[in-house]
Design a protein around this motif. Structure first.
Motif, PDB file in Angstrom:
ATOM      1  N   GLU A 187     -65.098  17.255  15.338  1.00 46.88           N
ATOM      2  CA  GLU A 187     -64.055  18.018  16.021  1.00 46.88           C
ATOM      3  C   GLU A 187     -64.659  18.973  17.049  1.00 46.88           C
ATOM      4  OE1 GLU A 187     -60.895  17.611  16.105  1.00 46.88           O
ATOM      5  OE2 GLU A 187     -60.899  16.025  14.601  1.00 46.88           O
ATOM      6  N   ARG A 240     -65.329  16.779  20.056  1.00 48.56           N
ATOM      7  CA  ARG A 240     -64.083  16.431  20.743  1.00 48.56           C
ATOM      8  C   ARG A 240     -63.547  17.610  21.551  1.00 48.56           C
ATOM      9  NH1 ARG A 240     -63.558  14.020  15.592  1.00 48.56           N
ATOM     10  NH2 ARG A 240     -63.658  11.721  15.707  1.00 48.56           N
ATOM     11  N   ALA A 241     -63.711  18.836  21.025  1.00 51.86           N
ATOM     12  CA  ALA A 241     -63.258  20.024  21.743  1.00 51.86           C
ATOM     13  C   ALA A 241     -64.053  20.220  23.035  1.00 51.86           C
ATOM     14  CB  ALA A 241     -63.386  21.259  20.847  1.00 51.86           C
ATOM     15  N   ARG A 246     -59.001  27.472  21.070  1.00 54.48           N
ATOM     16  CA  ARG A 246     -58.372  26.225  21.533  1.00 54.48           C
ATOM     17  C   ARG A 246     -58.853  24.996  20.762  1.00 54.48           C
ATOM     18  NH1 ARG A 246     -59.166  27.743  27.929  1.00 54.48           N
ATOM     19  NH2 ARG A 246     -57.278  29.028  28.158  1.00 54.48           N
ATOM     20  N   SER A 247     -59.791  25.163  19.858  1.00 55.30           N
ATOM     21  CA  SER A 247     -60.379  24.029  19.140  1.00 55.30           C
ATOM     22  C   SER A 247     -59.664  23.796  17.813  1.00 55.30           C
ATOM     23  CB  SER A 247     -61.867  24.281  18.893  1.00 55.30           C
ATOM     24  OG  SER A 247     -62.549  24.444  20.119  1.00 55.30           O
ATOM     25  N   ARG A 248     -59.513  22.535  17.443  1.00 55.04           N
ATOM     26  CA  ARG A 248     -58.802  22.176  16.212  1.00 55.04           C
ATOM     27  C   ARG A 248     -59.579  22.561  14.960  1.00 55.04           C
ATOM     28  NH1 ARG A 248     -57.044  16.022  16.429  1.00 55.04           N
ATOM     29  NH2 ARG A 248     -56.452  16.619  14.300  1.00 55.04           N
ATOM     30  N   ASN A 249     -60.894  22.696  15.069  1.00 54.41           N
ATOM     31  CA  ASN A 249     -61.714  22.994  13.892  1.00 54.41           C
ATOM     32  C   ASN A 249     -61.972  24.485  13.706  1.00 54.41           C
ATOM     33  OD1 ASN A 249     -63.379  22.816  16.283  1.00 54.41           O
ATOM     34  ND2 ASN A 249     -65.166  22.953  14.957  1.00 54.41           N
ATOM     35  N   THR A 250     -61.231  25.313  14.433  1.00 55.50           N
ATOM     36  CA  THR A 250     -61.446  26.761  14.358  1.00 55.50           C
ATOM     37  C   THR A 250     -60.125  27.498  14.158  1.00 55.50           C
ATOM     38  OG1 THR A 250     -63.388  26.623  15.801  1.00 55.50           O
ATOM     39  CG2 THR A 250     -62.370  28.771  15.573  1.00 55.50           C
ATOM     40  N   THR A 267     -65.045  28.738  11.923  1.00 57.86           N
ATOM     41  CA  THR A 267     -65.276  27.377  12.401  1.00 57.86           C
ATOM     42  C   THR A 267     -65.651  26.455  11.251  1.00 57.86           C
ATOM     43  OG1 THR A 267     -66.010  28.211  14.559  1.00 57.86           O
ATOM     44  CG2 THR A 267     -66.647  25.959  13.978  1.00 57.86           C
ATOM     45  N   LYS A 315     -62.629  17.604  25.475  1.00 56.71           N
ATOM     46  CA  LYS A 315     -61.252  17.891  25.885  1.00 56.71           C
ATOM     47  C   LYS A 315     -61.167  19.093  26.807  1.00 56.71           C
ATOM     48  CE  LYS A 315     -56.606  18.680  24.029  1.00 56.71           C
ATOM     49  NZ  LYS A 315     -55.789  18.815  22.787  1.00 56.71           N
ATOM     50  N   TRP A 372     -60.134  25.238   3.047  1.00 57.48           N
ATOM     51  CA  TRP A 372     -60.873  24.116   3.634  1.00 57.48           C
ATOM     52  C   TRP A 372     -61.767  23.416   2.606  1.00 57.48           C
ATOM     53  CZ3 TRP A 372     -62.882  26.835   8.725  1.00 57.48           C
ATOM     54  CH2 TRP A 372     -61.839  26.865   9.667  1.00 57.48           C
TER      55      TRP A 372
END
Length: 321
Positions: A196, A199-200, A52-56, A74, A203, A111
């Motif tokens: 990020e 933030r995860a 669910r994390s944007r950085n993973t 990640t 959130k 990346w």
């Protein structure tokens, strides 16, 4: 081993999360010889929050529609790590892990991370040998440490600011604090940034970020996972990453960070767990003096070969599981 064309690699789908989590438990529990492999890690979840994390990115291996395994990748700015990399035990030795790793290297290339790493079993030549095929080299041992905090978890000294929880700040203050965290980590390794990741945590409400301020700047912070559906689960405050600013007084700043982490765990009624590289000898000794006990040893492997930010003089916690 040649690529098996019947095995396809692609993003893990949301409707596969439950089965992927079952494979994670079955794979680790089987390797460790647990009587009931599915009881591995209890209620802790190392996969869903990352998905669910944007950085993973979480990759899946499938054959004829069946999920065979997965790998979570990640990104923390210029640094990346992967895991848990797991394959269903009945599919071991079929090259599934190698195909997942080949796809993982492409993600890191996209990346453009400066370096990447992983945590694995120090006692397993098979695991170490597999990762060496992809350019990873074993470095220092990583100790997994635990402690049950006891009241009082910390005492406030005159002139020292009270630790702050990131979730208690306004949106503007949160943004400034996350920027300060990135500035601190970049001083350890250029581009290292957990923005990020932080933030995860906020959130998804899967933990907390204690902040320790000095008179003029952020002295230290920690990313702590705790609660249902988190990497720590309901009963563990898992320190996924923590760092104290270097330079004169860094040891004292690290002690204040441990104070803040222990206060958080005490307030939540949770046991503390954190990984520390044995290359960071002073943080390790400071934790031992507080009553932290070693529960397991693993090894960090990195590409390219080197110490990265886990090196003498840095006050950092984390195990890359």
């Amino acid at each position: 081993m040649a690529r098996n064309p019947s095995i396809q690699i692609g993003p893990l789908r949301e409707n596969e999360l439950e089965e992927a989590g079952r494979i994670v438990r079955m794979a680790f529990g089987t390797f460790l010889g647990l009587p009931n492999p599915l009881e591995f890690m209890g209620d802790r979840d190392f996969l869903t929050p990352r998905w669910r994390s944007r950085n993973t990115v979480v990759l899946a291996a499938r054959e004829d529609g069946r999920l065979l395994g997965s790998n979570a990748i990640t990104r923390w700015g210029s640094f990346g790590f992967f895991g848990p990399l797991t394959v269903s035990p009945d599919c071991w030795s079929r090259g599934v892990a190698q195909q997942l790793l080949s796809a993982t290297m492409k993600v890191f290339s996209r990346w453009r991370v400066r370096h990447s790493g992983l945590f694995t079993f120090a006692s397993s030549p098979k695991h170490v040998g597999l990762y060496q095929k992809f350019g990873y080299w074993p470095g220092s041992l990583t100790a997994l440490m635990k402690r049950t905090p006891q009241p009082p978890a910390w005492t406030l000294k005159s002139g020292v600011k009270v630790p702050v929880l990131l979730s208690a700040l306004s949106d503007r203050e949160k943004s400034q604090a996350i920027g300060a965290c990135a500035k601190l980590t970049s001083s350890m390794e250029k581009g290292l940034d957990l923005g990020e990741e932080i933030r995860a945590v906020l959130k998804q409400r899967i933990g907390e970020v204690p902040l320790v301020y000095g008179q003029r700047s952020l002295d230290a912070f920690a990313v702590c996972m705790n609660g249902p559906g988190s990497e720590g689960g309901a009963n563990t405050c898992y320190v996924k990453f923590a760092a104290a600013r270097g330079g004169p007084g860094s040891g004292e700043r690290f002690d204040r960070l441990l104070d803040a982490i222990e206060a958080l765990a005490l307030a939540r009624g949770a046991e503390l767990e954190a990984g520390v590289s044995l290359a960071c000898d002073d943080p390790f000794h400071r934790m031992r003096s507080r009553g932290y006990r070693m529960t397991a040893l693993g090894i960090a492997m990195q590409r390219p070969r080197g110490e990265g930010f886990n090196r003498p003089g840095n006050y950092v916690l984390g195990d890359w599981r």
